[in-house]
Motif scaffolding. Structure first.
Motif, mmCIF file in Angstrom:
data_model
loop_
_atom_site.group_PDB
_atom_site.id
_atom_site.type_symbol
_atom_site.label_atom_id
_atom_site.label_comp_id
_atom_site.label_asym_id
_atom_site.label_seq_id
_atom_site.Cartn_x
_atom_site.Cartn_y
_atom_site.Cartn_z
ATOM 1 N N VAL B 37 0.877 -1.480 0.040
ATOM 2 C CA VAL B 37 0.050 0.130 -0.075
ATOM 3 C C VAL B 37 1.030 1.050 0.010
ATOM 4 N N ARG B 70 -9.221 8.670 1.454
ATOM 5 C CA ARG B 70 -10.002 8.442 0.211
ATOM 6 C C ARG B 70 -8.842 9.473 -0.742
ATOM 7 N N PHE B 102 -9.371 3.825 -1.780
ATOM 8 C CA PHE B 102 -9.428 3.942 -0.474
ATOM 9 C C PHE B 102 -8.737 3.211 0.216
ATOM 10 N N VAL B 103 -7.968 3.505 1.149
ATOM 11 C CA VAL B 103 -6.976 2.722 1.926
ATOM 12 C C VAL B 103 -7.555 2.494 3.410
ATOM 13 N N GLN B 108 -7.576 -3.659 6.600
ATOM 14 C CA GLN B 108 -6.485 -3.744 5.899
ATOM 15 C C GLN B 108 -6.990 -4.154 4.297
ATOM 16 N N SER B 109 -7.644 -3.155 3.826
ATOM 17 C CA SER B 109 -8.049 -3.149 2.720
ATOM 18 C C SER B 109 -7.866 -2.034 1.880
ATOM 19 N N THR B 111 -8.755 -0.160 -2.056
ATOM 20 C CA THR B 111 -9.366 -0.511 -3.353
ATOM 21 C C THR B 111 -9.183 0.568 -4.215
ATOM 22 N N THR B 113 -10.207 2.218 -7.853
ATOM 23 C CA THR B 113 -11.472 2.202 -8.925
ATOM 24 C C THR B 113 -10.919 3.243 -10.172
ATOM 25 N N ARG B 128 -11.394 -2.157 -11.270
ATOM 26 C CA ARG B 128 -11.081 -1.924 -9.862
ATOM 27 C C ARG B 128 -9.955 -3.088 -9.496
ATOM 28 N N GLN B 130 -7.828 -4.444 -6.068
ATOM 29 C CA GLN B 130 -8.098 -4.501 -4.794
ATOM 30 C C GLN B 130 -6.967 -5.198 -3.855
#
Lengths: 107, 200
Positions: B37, B70, B102-103, B108-109, B111, B113, B128, B130
């Protein structure tokens, strides 16, 4: 670091990116650890503190860069296209993780 | 090749493509989620992805309740467009993409887009990505894309436009994976001994 849309914004963009990266690299690992080990209320305190710190450290350079890049977006005729894309899919919140449709993911 | 696979093992688990269904790619990076990330913001410029020439943040917020970041960016791309596309729709080598990421450290995701801004009146490509951890040392990368011609066109033309976009997606996805792997390796494995006879 990559260039900006407009060469005149590139120095501001790079200063802003550097500021964000430094902040983000300090933020991320503790944020993960906090979310695992600390009750909900305290994690929010951490996020709140770090959000304020980001504003303090990078807010000024962001304001300058934003002004520059907004003009660059307008000059290239991208403003309407962006507005249209935002109307179709605002993406104000993380999309559902099930994947698939890109449309209307706001809840 | 041994050097390559040692430093970042990845495998292509799934690649499917059927009419009008999303394209999907799933792969793994041998890096912790946090490293991947952090690497996102260092992906460009990249010799594997020379088509991305500009990257600008146009909006960013840090949610003080959730800790979610964001980011909205505009990517400027230069990529050769087939003559028949230019003749049909106009347009040029310059293409722009809106990207929203979005972090979320809590889940712990991450994404990301993306959608094309250029030629969006004719066709849309929603992509997208992820990133999710599968272990403390491995991150799963899932990429899906939905490509659709928007206007009523002859069926053959629609198919042709879509298949061109699918091809471009596949090509860019491949380059993107290779490029990002290099970025992560450079960032997080600087001491890697140069053992491979094949490495140049």
């Amino acid at each position: 670091m990559a260039h900006s849309l407009s060469p005149e914004c590139t120095p501001l963009k790079q200063a802003y990116d550097a500021c964000f990266n430094t902040w983000f690299e300090g933020y991320l690992e503790p944020a993960i650890a906090h979310s695992k080990n600390v009750p909900q209320g305290q994690r929010n305190e951490y996020a709140k503190k770090k959000a304020e710190e980001f504003e303090q450290k990078c807010g000024a350079v962001w304001a300058q860069y934003k002004e520059c890049v907004q003009k660059a977006v307008r000059d290239r005729g991208l403003e309407d296209l962006l507005e249209q894309a935002r109307q179709e899919n605002p993406l104000r919140h993380p999309p559902s993780t099930s994947g698939g449709s890109g449309s209307s993911s706001t809840s | 090749m041994p050097f390559f696979s040692q430093s970042f093992k990845y495998e292509c688990v799934n690649f499917m493509k059927t009419d009008r269904t999303p394209l999907m790619l799933q792969r793994f990076f041998s890096h912790p989620w946090s490293h991947v990330v952090i690497g996102i913001w260092h992906k460009y410029p990249n010799p594997h992805c020379t088509h991305v020439v500009t990257v600008d943040v146009i909006d960013r917020s840090v949610d003080s309740d959730t800790g979610i970041i964001r980011t909205e960016r505009v990517l400027g791309c230069k990529q050769k467009t087939p003559v028949w596309i230019v003749k049909l729709f106009g347009g040029s080598e310059d293409a722009y993409v809106r990207e929203i990421s979005f972090v979320d450290p809590a889940t712990q995701s991450a994404t990301i887009t993306s959608v094309n801004l250029s030629l969006s009146q004719f066709a849309s490509c929603y992509e997208r990505i992820q990133y999710r951890p599968t272990s403390p040392h491995q991150t799963m990368f899932t990429q899906t894309a939905e490509i659709q011609a928007r206007m009523a066109m002859w069926r053959t033309m629609t198919d042709r436009v879509e298949s061109w976009l699918v091809q471009r997606f596949e090509q860019n996805a491949k380059q993107g994976k290779a490029g990002f792997s290099d970025v992560l390796r450079t960032m997080w494995e600087p001491e890697q001994p140069q053992l491979s006879p094949g490495a140049s």
